[in-house]
Design a protein around this motif. Structure first.
Motif, PDB file in Angstrom:
ATOM      1  N   VAL A  31       0.834  -0.874  -0.511  1.00 31.62           N
ATOM      2  CA  VAL A  31      -0.323   0.032  -0.101  1.00 31.62           C
ATOM      3  C   VAL A  31       1.140   1.056  -0.374  1.00 31.62           C
ATOM      4  CG1 VAL A  31      -0.137  -0.053   2.776  1.00 31.62           C
ATOM      5  CG2 VAL A  31      -2.433   0.956   0.672  1.00 31.62           C
ATOM      6  N   ARG A  32       0.083   2.387  -0.935  1.00 34.57           N
ATOM      7  CA  ARG A  32       1.195   3.166  -1.045  1.00 34.57           C
ATOM      8  C   ARG A  32       0.410   4.329   0.188  1.00 34.57           C
ATOM      9  NH1 ARG A  32       5.505   4.895  -3.164  1.00 34.57           N
ATOM     10  NH2 ARG A  32       4.385   7.264  -4.046  1.00 34.57           N
ATOM     11  N   TRP A  33       0.505   4.888   1.355  1.00 38.22           N
ATOM     12  CA  TRP A  33      -0.837   5.624   2.044  1.00 38.22           C
ATOM     13  C   TRP A  33       0.362   6.790   1.789  1.00 38.22           C
ATOM     14  CZ3 TRP A  33      -4.616   3.427   5.353  1.00 38.22           C
ATOM     15  CH2 TRP A  33      -4.957   3.911   6.221  1.00 38.22           C
ATOM     16  N   THR A  34      -0.435   8.210   1.828  1.00 35.61           N
ATOM     17  CA  THR A  34      -0.415   9.394   1.910  1.00 35.61           C
ATOM     18  C   THR A  34      -0.899  10.328   2.686  1.00 35.61           C
ATOM     19  OG1 THR A  34       0.655   9.177  -0.297  1.00 35.61           O
ATOM     20  CG2 THR A  34       0.098  11.565  -0.187  1.00 35.61           C
ATOM     21  N   GLU A  35      -0.428  11.253   3.747  1.00 34.31           N
ATOM     22  CA  GLU A  35      -1.011  11.801   4.328  1.00 34.31           C
ATOM     23  C   GLU A  35      -0.222  13.196   3.677  1.00 34.31           C
ATOM     24  OE1 GLU A  35      -3.059  11.720   7.973  1.00 34.31           O
ATOM     25  OE2 GLU A  35      -2.901   9.736   6.715  1.00 34.31           O
ATOM     26  N   MET A  36      -1.678  14.127   3.954  1.00 35.49           N
ATOM     27  CA  MET A  36      -1.283  15.268   3.152  1.00 35.49           C
ATOM     28  C   MET A  36      -0.012  16.129   3.924  1.00 35.49           C
ATOM     29  SD  MET A  36      -4.075  18.134   2.719  1.00 35.49           S
ATOM     30  CE  MET A  36      -4.629  19.030   1.555  1.00 35.49           C
ATOM     31  N   ALA A  37       0.551  16.875   2.742  1.00 34.05           N
ATOM     32  CA  ALA A  37       1.752  17.440   3.149  1.00 34.05           C
ATOM     33  C   ALA A  37       0.823  18.805   4.235  1.00 34.05           C
ATOM     34  CB  ALA A  37       2.262  18.958   2.408  1.00 34.05           C
ATOM     35  N   GLY A  38       1.873  19.714   5.660  1.00 35.33           N
ATOM     36  CA  GLY A  38       1.630  20.449   6.857  1.00 35.33           C
ATOM     37  C   GLY A  38       0.380  19.415   7.486  1.00 35.33           C
ATOM     38  N   GLN A 111      -7.872  -5.707  -2.353  1.00 40.45           N
ATOM     39  CA  GLN A 111      -7.148  -4.889  -1.305  1.00 40.45           C
ATOM     40  C   GLN A 111      -7.104  -3.029  -1.567  1.00 40.45           C
ATOM     41  OE1 GLN A 111      -3.342  -7.297  -1.617  1.00 40.45           O
ATOM     42  NE2 GLN A 111      -4.171  -8.199   0.652  1.00 40.45           N
ATOM     43  N   VAL A 112      -6.692  -2.390  -0.383  1.00 38.96           N
ATOM     44  CA  VAL A 112      -6.445  -1.081  -0.649  1.00 38.96           C
ATOM     45  C   VAL A 112      -5.360  -1.536  -1.397  1.00 38.96           C
ATOM     46  CG1 VAL A 112      -6.287   0.909   1.209  1.00 38.96           C
ATOM     47  CG2 VAL A 112      -8.084  -0.656   1.980  1.00 38.96           C
ATOM     48  N   VAL A 113      -4.965  -0.146  -2.374  1.00 39.34           N
ATOM     49  CA  VAL A 113      -3.994  -0.117  -2.807  1.00 39.34           C
ATOM     50  C   VAL A 113      -3.003   0.678  -2.580  1.00 39.34           C
ATOM     51  CG1 VAL A 113      -3.518  -2.213  -4.190  1.00 39.34           C
ATOM     52  CG2 VAL A 113      -4.299  -0.256  -5.058  1.00 39.34           C
ATOM     53  N   THR A 114      -4.072   1.789  -2.681  1.00 39.52           N
ATOM     54  CA  THR A 114      -3.881   3.432  -2.160  1.00 39.52           C
ATOM     55  C   THR A 114      -4.385   4.631  -1.537  1.00 39.52           C
ATOM     56  OG1 THR A 114      -4.493   4.663  -3.950  1.00 39.52           O
ATOM     57  CG2 THR A 114      -2.471   3.631  -4.277  1.00 39.52           C
ATOM     58  N   PHE A 115      -4.056   4.660  -0.529  1.00 38.52           N
ATOM     59  CA  PHE A 115      -5.123   5.962   0.280  1.00 38.52           C
ATOM     60  C   PHE A 115      -4.027   7.490   0.572  1.00 38.52           C
ATOM     61  CE2 PHE A 115      -5.279   8.424   4.579  1.00 38.52           C
ATOM     62  CZ  PHE A 115      -6.230   8.278   4.672  1.00 38.52           C
ATOM     63  N   GLU A 116      -4.930   8.726   0.417  1.00 36.67           N
ATOM     64  CA  GLU A 116      -4.896   9.944  -0.112  1.00 36.67           C
ATOM     65  C   GLU A 116      -6.144  11.051   0.495  1.00 36.67           C
ATOM     66  OE1 GLU A 116      -2.685  13.454  -2.919  1.00 36.67           O
ATOM     67  OE2 GLU A 116      -3.867  11.433  -3.760  1.00 36.67           O
ATOM     68  N   GLN A 117      -4.940  11.603   1.700  1.00 33.47           N
ATOM     69  CA  GLN A 117      -5.938  12.238   2.870  1.00 33.47           C
ATOM     70  C   GLN A 117      -5.889  13.633   2.121  1.00 33.47           C
ATOM     71  OE1 GLN A 117      -3.631  13.669   5.983  1.00 33.47           O
ATOM     72  NE2 GLN A 117      -4.566  12.792   7.229  1.00 33.47           N
ATOM     73  N   PHE A 118      -6.821  14.454   2.646  1.00 31.43           N
ATOM     74  CA  PHE A 118      -7.058  15.681   2.101  1.00 31.43           C
ATOM     75  C   PHE A 118      -7.577  16.457   3.295  1.00 31.43           C
ATOM     76  CE2 PHE A 118      -6.742  13.159  -2.183  1.00 31.43           C
ATOM     77  CZ  PHE A 118      -6.407  14.164  -2.442  1.00 31.43           C
ATOM     78  N   THR A 119      -7.188  17.728   4.125  1.00 33.22           N
ATOM     79  CA  THR A 119      -7.686  18.154   5.272  1.00 33.22           C
ATOM     80  C   THR A 119      -7.127  19.282   5.477  1.00 33.22           C
ATOM     81  OG1 THR A 119      -8.440  17.335   7.691  1.00 33.22           O
ATOM     82  CG2 THR A 119      -6.245  16.892   6.924  1.00 33.22           C
ATOM     83  N   ASP A 120      -8.115  19.782   6.084  1.00 40.13           N
ATOM     84  CA  ASP A 120      -7.518  21.468   6.427  1.00 40.13           C
ATOM     85  C   ASP A 120      -6.346  21.407   7.259  1.00 40.13           C
ATOM     86  OD1 ASP A 120      -7.440  24.321   7.563  1.00 40.13           O
ATOM     87  OD2 ASP A 120      -9.074  24.247   7.696  1.00 40.13           O
ATOM     88  N   THR A 121      -5.039  21.169   7.216  1.00 39.68           N
ATOM     89  CA  THR A 121      -4.124  20.976   8.040  1.00 39.68           C
ATOM     90  C   THR A 121      -3.792  22.989   8.853  1.00 39.68           C
ATOM     91  OG1 THR A 121      -2.511  22.215   6.205  1.00 39.68           O
ATOM     92  CG2 THR A 121      -2.708  19.504   5.927  1.00 39.68           C
ATOM     93  N   LEU A 122      -4.268  23.804   8.459  1.00 40.78           N
ATOM     94  CA  LEU A 122      -4.077  24.541   9.480  1.00 40.78           C
ATOM     95  C   LEU A 122      -4.287  25.039  11.108  1.00 40.78           C
ATOM     96  CD1 LEU A 122      -3.326  28.005  10.091  1.00 40.78           C
ATOM     97  CD2 LEU A 122      -5.082  28.266   8.946  1.00 40.78           C
TER      98      LEU A 122
END
Length: 133
Positions: A31-38, A111-122
């Motif tokens: 899996v490639r699991w990405t948590e947003m920059a910030g 199976q989950v192969v990728t996950f990407e998060q988008f959130t208000d990091t501020l």
């Protein structure tokens, strides 16, 4: 056989119970699991163990009552979108946080192969900052 949306729903249900093993049950070994920059756990983590160590363990250690509250799931074929809200209190500052979030899941062959998060990091970072005099 579970549908793609069932797999994602099962992950969120396991998360609400604090069951890491069940959360990662349908996650690909690559899996490639990405948590947003910030975000506190920003980066792309490869493999379930890296996700557990660099995301879930960190959030559990640094936040009190950290959780994701699911509002809706959207079925997009190979993609599932989870929409909701993060909640928690940052341990070091005792500040509460609430931030809207979207998760984009990609699934193949059950199976989950990728996950990407988008959130208000501020909003997340405001809870993490100590007040200045």
């Amino acid at each position: 056989m579970k549908t793609k949306i069932d797999i994602v729903r099962s992950h969120y249900e396991a998360s609400a119970r604090g069951d890491i093993d069940a959360m990662m049950a349908d996650v690909s070994p690559q899996v490639r699991w990405t948590e947003m920059a910030g975000f506190p756990c920003a980066g792309t983590w490869i493999g379930p163990q890296a996700v557990v160590e660099n995301v879930f363990a960190v959030l559990g250690k640094e936040w009190i009552g950290y959780r994701f509250e699911l509002q809706s799931l959207i079925d997009g074929g190979d993609h599932v979108v989870g929409v909701g809200t993060y909640h928690g209190i940052y341990r070091a500052t005792a500040k509460a946080m609430q931030a809207r979030v979207v998760h984009l899941w990609t699934l193949k062959e059950g199976q989950v192969v990728t996950f990407e998060q988008f959130t208000d990091t501020l909003l997340v970072n405001q809870a993490m900052r100590a007040e200045r005099d």
